[in-house]
Every structure is written in C-alpha cells, then in structure tokens.
Design an enzyme around this catalytic site. Structure first.
Site, PDB file in Angstrom:
ATOM      1  N   HIS A 142       2.653   3.820  12.908  1.00  0.00           N
ATOM      2  CA  HIS A 142       1.582   4.847  12.806  1.00  0.00           C
ATOM      3  C   HIS A 142       1.777   6.008  13.622  1.00  0.00           C
ATOM      4  O   HIS A 142       1.089   6.697  14.350  1.00  0.00           O
ATOM      5  CB  HIS A 142       0.140   4.184  13.259  1.00  0.00           C
ATOM      6  CG  HIS A 142      -0.560   3.315  12.463  1.00  0.00           C
ATOM      7  ND1 HIS A 142      -1.735   2.751  12.254  1.00  0.00           N
ATOM      8  CD2 HIS A 142      -0.019   2.902  11.150  1.00  0.00           C
ATOM      9  CE1 HIS A 142      -1.992   1.885  11.286  1.00  0.00           C
ATOM     10  NE2 HIS A 142      -0.695   2.053  10.757  1.00  0.00           N
ATOM     11  N   ASP A 161       3.357  -5.657   3.270  1.00  0.00           N
ATOM     12  CA  ASP A 161       3.099  -4.374   4.188  1.00  0.00           C
ATOM     13  C   ASP A 161       4.073  -4.457   5.494  1.00  0.00           C
ATOM     14  O   ASP A 161       3.818  -5.137   6.220  1.00  0.00           O
ATOM     15  CB  ASP A 161       1.627  -4.570   4.475  1.00  0.00           C
ATOM     16  CG  ASP A 161       0.858  -3.363   5.314  1.00  0.00           C
ATOM     17  OD1 ASP A 161      -0.139  -3.281   5.397  1.00  0.00           O
ATOM     18  OD2 ASP A 161       1.964  -2.373   5.661  1.00  0.00           O
ATOM     19  N   ASP A 168       5.792   1.861   7.057  1.00  0.00           N
ATOM     20  CA  ASP A 168       4.237   1.338   6.895  1.00  0.00           C
ATOM     21  C   ASP A 168       3.780   2.371   6.034  1.00  0.00           C
ATOM     22  O   ASP A 168       2.940   3.216   6.283  1.00  0.00           O
ATOM     23  CB  ASP A 168       3.515   1.206   8.211  1.00  0.00           C
ATOM     24  CG  ASP A 168       2.107   0.713   8.043  1.00  0.00           C
ATOM     25  OD1 ASP A 168       1.547   0.652   8.814  1.00  0.00           O
ATOM     26  OD2 ASP A 168       1.884   0.237   7.046  1.00  0.00           O
ATOM     27  N   HIS A 180       0.731  -1.045   0.007  1.00  0.00           N
ATOM     28  CA  HIS A 180       0.021  -0.052   0.054  1.00  0.00           C
ATOM     29  C   HIS A 180       0.861   1.141  -0.070  1.00  0.00           C
ATOM     30  O   HIS A 180       2.026   1.185   0.778  1.00  0.00           O
ATOM     31  CB  HIS A 180      -1.137   0.043   1.081  1.00  0.00           C
ATOM     32  CG  HIS A 180      -0.693   0.220   2.618  1.00  0.00           C
ATOM     33  ND1 HIS A 180      -0.399   1.349   3.249  1.00  0.00           N
ATOM     34  CD2 HIS A 180      -0.308  -0.936   3.481  1.00  0.00           C
ATOM     35  CE1 HIS A 180       0.082   1.073   4.399  1.00  0.00           C
ATOM     36  NE2 HIS A 180       0.172   0.053   4.638  1.00  0.00           N
ATOM     37  N   GLU A 224      -5.462   1.934   1.975  1.00  0.00           N
ATOM     38  CA  GLU A 224      -5.340   0.936   2.917  1.00  0.00           C
ATOM     39  C   GLU A 224      -5.513   1.233   4.474  1.00  0.00           C
ATOM     40  O   GLU A 224      -6.179   0.681   5.441  1.00  0.00           O
ATOM     41  CB  GLU A 224      -3.815   0.238   2.988  1.00  0.00           C
ATOM     42  CG  GLU A 224      -3.670  -1.353   3.350  1.00  0.00           C
ATOM     43  CD  GLU A 224      -3.222  -1.064   4.880  1.00  0.00           C
ATOM     44  OE1 GLU A 224      -3.472  -2.260   5.764  1.00  0.00           O
ATOM     45  OE2 GLU A 224      -3.049  -0.131   5.484  1.00  0.00           O
ATOM     46  N   GLU A 225      -4.822   2.260   4.702  1.00  0.00           N
ATOM     47  CA  GLU A 225      -5.136   2.846   6.101  1.00  0.00           C
ATOM     48  C   GLU A 225      -6.518   3.313   6.556  1.00  0.00           C
ATOM     49  O   GLU A 225      -6.707   3.175   7.712  1.00  0.00           O
ATOM     50  CB  GLU A 225      -4.026   3.785   6.328  1.00  0.00           C
ATOM     51  CG  GLU A 225      -2.638   3.707   6.162  1.00  0.00           C
ATOM     52  CD  GLU A 225      -2.051   2.412   7.184  1.00  0.00           C
ATOM     53  OE1 GLU A 225      -0.888   2.371   7.194  1.00  0.00           O
ATOM     54  OE2 GLU A 225      -2.905   2.181   8.213  1.00  0.00           O
TER      55      GLU A 225
HETATM   56 ZN   LIG Z   1       0.229  -0.946   6.327  1.00  0.00          ZN
END
Ligand SMILES: [Zn+2]
Length: 549
Positions: free
Chosen positions: A475, A375, A314, A302, A346-347
């Site tokens: 994140h 991922d 990520d 992603h 994706e998130e």
């Molecule tokens: Zn991810």
C-alpha cells in the site's frame, strides 16, 4: 493499450526447462521438447489441456510482461488526484480494464464488464483558521458524507488530561448545552469506548454539519494500536458488529491527538472538506464454456490499486498470473466451465466481488462449483501461504463452506510435490473470497504476505529478511514492477495454472460432481507435507482493517 507486438512475438516459444524445483517438476512432466511445442503453433494457439503443455506455456516472463504493462499504465495515468496509480475511479484503473479485457477478447473469451459504483475521494481538507492557522493531515472515514464546512469547532465531552479516558459523543447527553444550532458547526470528538459511527451520528442528530474525530491520546501497550497519531476509521455502523448502519450525511475526518488538542483551543474555527464522487468502474468477467455448463470453476484477482501507488504486487501479481493462465487456457475444451474475474474496488472494501455475488440468482450461485482467490502472490519477502479452509491453524470468523478444504489440499500437495514449504493464512475477510464464502461457495486461494513482519523462523525456512514486512511496499508508492520475488511469482503462477486445469476437468473432491482425468501425463500429487506452523494458532480475526472504535 493492447500491444499486438507482445502477443505475436512473445508467446510462440514455450519456456525451456528452468533450474530450481519448479524446473525439476517440469523436467519430470515434460515429454514434449521446445522444438515440438513451437511446431504445434506455439502456446497461445494450441490446446494446453495437459499439465506439461500448460505449465510449459505459463511462464514467469509472460506474467512479468503483464505486470510491466500495468506499471506502464500507472505511469501513464493522468488522473489529477491520484496520478501514477490504478486506483478505483481513475483512468489508470479504466486502462487496466481495457488491457485485460482486450487480451481476453482477442484470445476468444466471452468477456463482460460488470459496472460497479465506487466512491472516488478527493483529498480531504482539515484547516484551522483561528486561533492559529494550520493545515492538518487528515483522512476520510468510511461512511462519511460529502461537503465543505467552514465554521465553529465545538468540542464534545473531551478529556485531554490524565488517562484521557473518553466516552466523547457516545451518549446524546454529551451534546446537551452545546450550541450546534448554527449553519456550520464542526463537532470535535475524541476516540474511545464506542464506535465512530455512533459518535458521528449523535453529532449529526445534535445539529453538527461536520465531525472531526481525533485520536484518544491514551498510552497504549499494544504497538499495533497507535492512540496518538493520525488514524482513519470506519464510521459505517453504530454498533461494533456492523448490524446498524450509521447513515451519515455529514463529512467525518480524522486527526492526530496533538492536532485535536490544537483544534480544541478557545475560539477555534476551521474548514472541513470532503469531496466524494460516485463513479462507475468495471470488473472484468471472462468465461470459457465447458462441456458442463452447470459446473463453473471460478478464479479471481483484484485489478485496482490503492491511491498511494501502482499496486504491482497488490494485486498486479494475482491479476497478471491469472491473465497469463487464462490466455494459455483459451484453446482448451474443458469438462467444466471456466470463469475468470478481475475485480473492481477491492481496496475500497471488496466492492466489485461483493456486488457480483449479490447479483447472482440462487440458481447462478449454485452453478459455481468453487472460487479461487489470488491477492498478492509475488511478495518480495514472501512466504508461501494457503487459505486455511480446514482451520488447522486459524479458526475462521465465518463458516467455511464444505469442499473448501479440497481446494486447500490441491495447493498444499502441489507445494509438497515441488519441495516448497508452505503455511496457513486465515480466511480473515480481507480479500475477494469473502462474498463467496458468505454465499456458501467453496473457496480457497494463495497469499505471499503483506504488512506482517517475517520472523527469524520464517526467514530460516523461506529465506528473505527477518524483521521486515513480507511486502515492505504494501500500500505504498514503491509497490512497483520492481517489488517482486521472481521465484515466488513463478511457483505461484504455475500453481494457479495447475489448480485451474485440475478443476477444469474435475471438481469431484469439492462438490462431488463427477469429472474426468486431465488429459496427458498424470501428476501424482503426494500427501501434503503439512503447514510449517510458524503462526500461533488463533481465531482468524480480521487484522489490518480500519478500526470502527
Ligand atoms: Zn490486495
């Protein structure tokens, strides 16, 4: 921002034999010297149709350049709401698409940009006006409507005493006798017992124009189940199974228990604002036709980040490793057709990949032999993990398509060949393989860990720091180009290329369709050493996703 400079200088010199296990593998594989490779026009112009040639050209330096380019894109993002990110709906994401698509087109791929509708959320507002004036930290629940409501706060069957057991908003009777007839009533609801979707829907049906869900406040023994602090839930469905959509039009935001208590005060009025805009992002799909157009080998990563940071691990790591593999395979003439994907949204809930699979006709879906997902493949405190298709550790929450174990097998045997320990990771539905396995397409992939904490046993096997997350910047704003383990990224970039080349010539172990040998020096993969078994066997329930109750 396509910088030609990078392309013309960097890619002519295949890598020299590196130290460490990966290098050892290459030493065994590499009959061709760097000088000879350079003479054949350098990596990006030659047909890297053998393991030695391809692994020579897919370098960690090459992958890092893409990660640094994505970092620069985030740094240059001028989005007023989510600057410094490559989040969905931002210019940072759009520039990431331009970067990836530009390089692929220049390399000769058929590139298509799949439009994907994404919800772009502006920072929500939860401000109490009376009896006390205060701004509270909040967040938007999935499924929330979009509006600004300034009005009366109406508590709904809340319980602030004792064990704070709560069925607040679960029954329509909870709203009997409450005055929600005004134009701007804010229902104040406590977490507990039923889904947020049902609570919010009952409030909406009772006449509320906005809903605040505050945490339950009951003591919880499970540290992962914080019942005091701010939380953001999923209000998309009435039932836990997610079969009955809540169809909300009112804004739904969260609050901590303490802020909920404040909002419940006598004479409370507040402002709730949720602004969600529909925007169009694009997934990048690049295809390299093979001799067999009806047997498509697909791999994806992603391209979007979260709103908190640039997302360079990520999933800049998967995006970069996949891009370098695609660029170095651009001149191969494979047996099977190759299709690479960089997913949007994706998130936000696997939006791009889900849309893509939903848009496939049965015939098109049947042409896809397999899907490989990448991922987070360079986590700084990594362990090597392979999606557990044979369910040797994790019982999957959904049916795993037949043939998926053959993909897992290639990954495990490569780690074994290069002396890298590995373990299983669950198909828990947290990444873009989900739509493919639900469509019955054999799938697999690699993962080096996110918010889970490394154990002493794992630190003894893979090194790194016990007691710390596999990715301490998961994140977060610090998921930058520095947030990487180069060894993990190098090993996994090689494996991503190795697997793509393997299936480019034959998917027979996966779907029985006959193929050919990979040209050049064969690689004898040993039997898999077996997962390290550092995770207790469990049902691969989905961890770390938004709670719906
Ligand atoms: Zn991810």
């Amino acid at each position: 921002m396509r910088d030609h400079l990078a392309r013309s200088t960097r890619r002519t010199a295949p890598r020299a034999v590196a130290a460490g296990t990966g290098g050892l593998l290459l030493a065994a594989l590499l009959p061709v010297t760097a000088a000879q490779a350079t003479s054949s026009g350098g990596c990006e112009h030659r047909n890297n149709n053998s393991y030695d040639k391809l692994l020579q050209c897919v370098t960690v330096e090459g992958v890092r350049e893409h990660q640094e380019a994505l970092q620069k894109i985030a740094d240059n993002s001028t989005d007023p709401v989510h600057p410094g990110t490559r989040a969905a709906g931002t210019d940072g994401y759009a520039a990431s698409v331009d970067y990836v698509a530009g390089l692929l087109r220049d390399a000769g791929y058929e590139v298509s940009l799949d439009p994907v509708q994404v919800e772009f959320s502006f920072p929500p507002v939860l401000t109490q006006l009376t009896p006390t004036a205060a701004d509270y930290e909040t967040g938007v629940f999935s499924g929330s409507g979009s509006a600004r409501v300034e009005g009366t706060v109406v508590p709904v069957d809340i319980n602030l005493e004792g064990d704070r057991a709560s069925t607040s908003g679960c029954e329509t009777e909870d709203f009997t006798g409450l005055n929600l007839s005004g134009p701007a009533d804010i229902a104040l609801i406590q977490r507990g017992t039923c889904t947020f979707g049902l609570k919010a829907r009952n409030a909406q049906d009772a006449g509320a124009e906005a809903v605040v869900v505050f945490n339950q406040g009951n003591p919880s023994t499970d540290p992962a189940d914080d019942r005091e602090g701010l939380f953001i839930g999923d209000a998309t469905s009435l039932d836990l199974e997610g079969t009955q959509p809540s169809d909300l039009t009112v804004p739904v935001v969260g609050a901590s228990f303490a802020d909920g208590v404040q909002l419940a005060a006598e004479g409370s009025t507040a402002v709730v604002e949720v602004r969600i805009e529909q925007r169009t992002d694009h997934s990048v799909i690049a295809e390299l036709p093979g001799k067999n157009r009806d047997n498509v080998v697909m791999a994806g990563a992603h391209l979007d980040s979260v709103i908190e940071g640039p997302g360079i691990n990520d999933d800049g790591s998967g995006s970069a490793a996949l891009l370098e593999t695609a660029l170095m395979m651009a001149n191969t003439k494979p047996e099977n057709t190759l299709r690479f994907a960089w997913w949007a949204g994706e998130e936000l809930g696997l939006i791009g990949s889900t849309d893509y699979v939903a848009g496939l006709s049965k015939a098109e879906a049947d042409r896809i032999a397999l899907y490989m997902n990448y991922d987070m493949v360079g986590s700084p405190n990594y362990i090597f993990m392979v999606y557990d298709a044979d369910q040797s550790t994790f019982e999957a929450p959904v049916a795993i398509p037949k043939g998926s174990a053959a993909i897992e097998n290639v990954y495990e045997r490569y780690y074994t060949l290069t002396g890298e320990p590995y373990d299983d990771t669950a198909f828990d539905g947290r990444s873009d393989y989900q739509a493919f396995i639900l469509a019955g397409i054999p799938s697999g992939g690699l993962f080096t860990g996110a918010e889970e904490v490394k154990t002493d046993q794992q630190a003894a096997i893979w090194g790194g720091t016990a007691g710390e997350q596999f990715d301490p910047c998961y994140h977060l704003a610090c998921d930058t180009a520095e947030n990487v383990d180069l060894h993990a990224l190098e090993v996994n970039s090689d494996l991503i290329a190795f697997a793509m080349l393997t299936f480019a010539y034959s998917t027979e172990p996966v779907n029985g369709i006959e193929g050919t040998e990979v040209p050049g020096k064969a690689v004898d993969l040993p039997a898999p050493a077996g997962p390290q078994g550092t995770f207790p066997a469990t049902d691969g329930g989905a961890a770390g996703v938004r709670p719906s109750a």
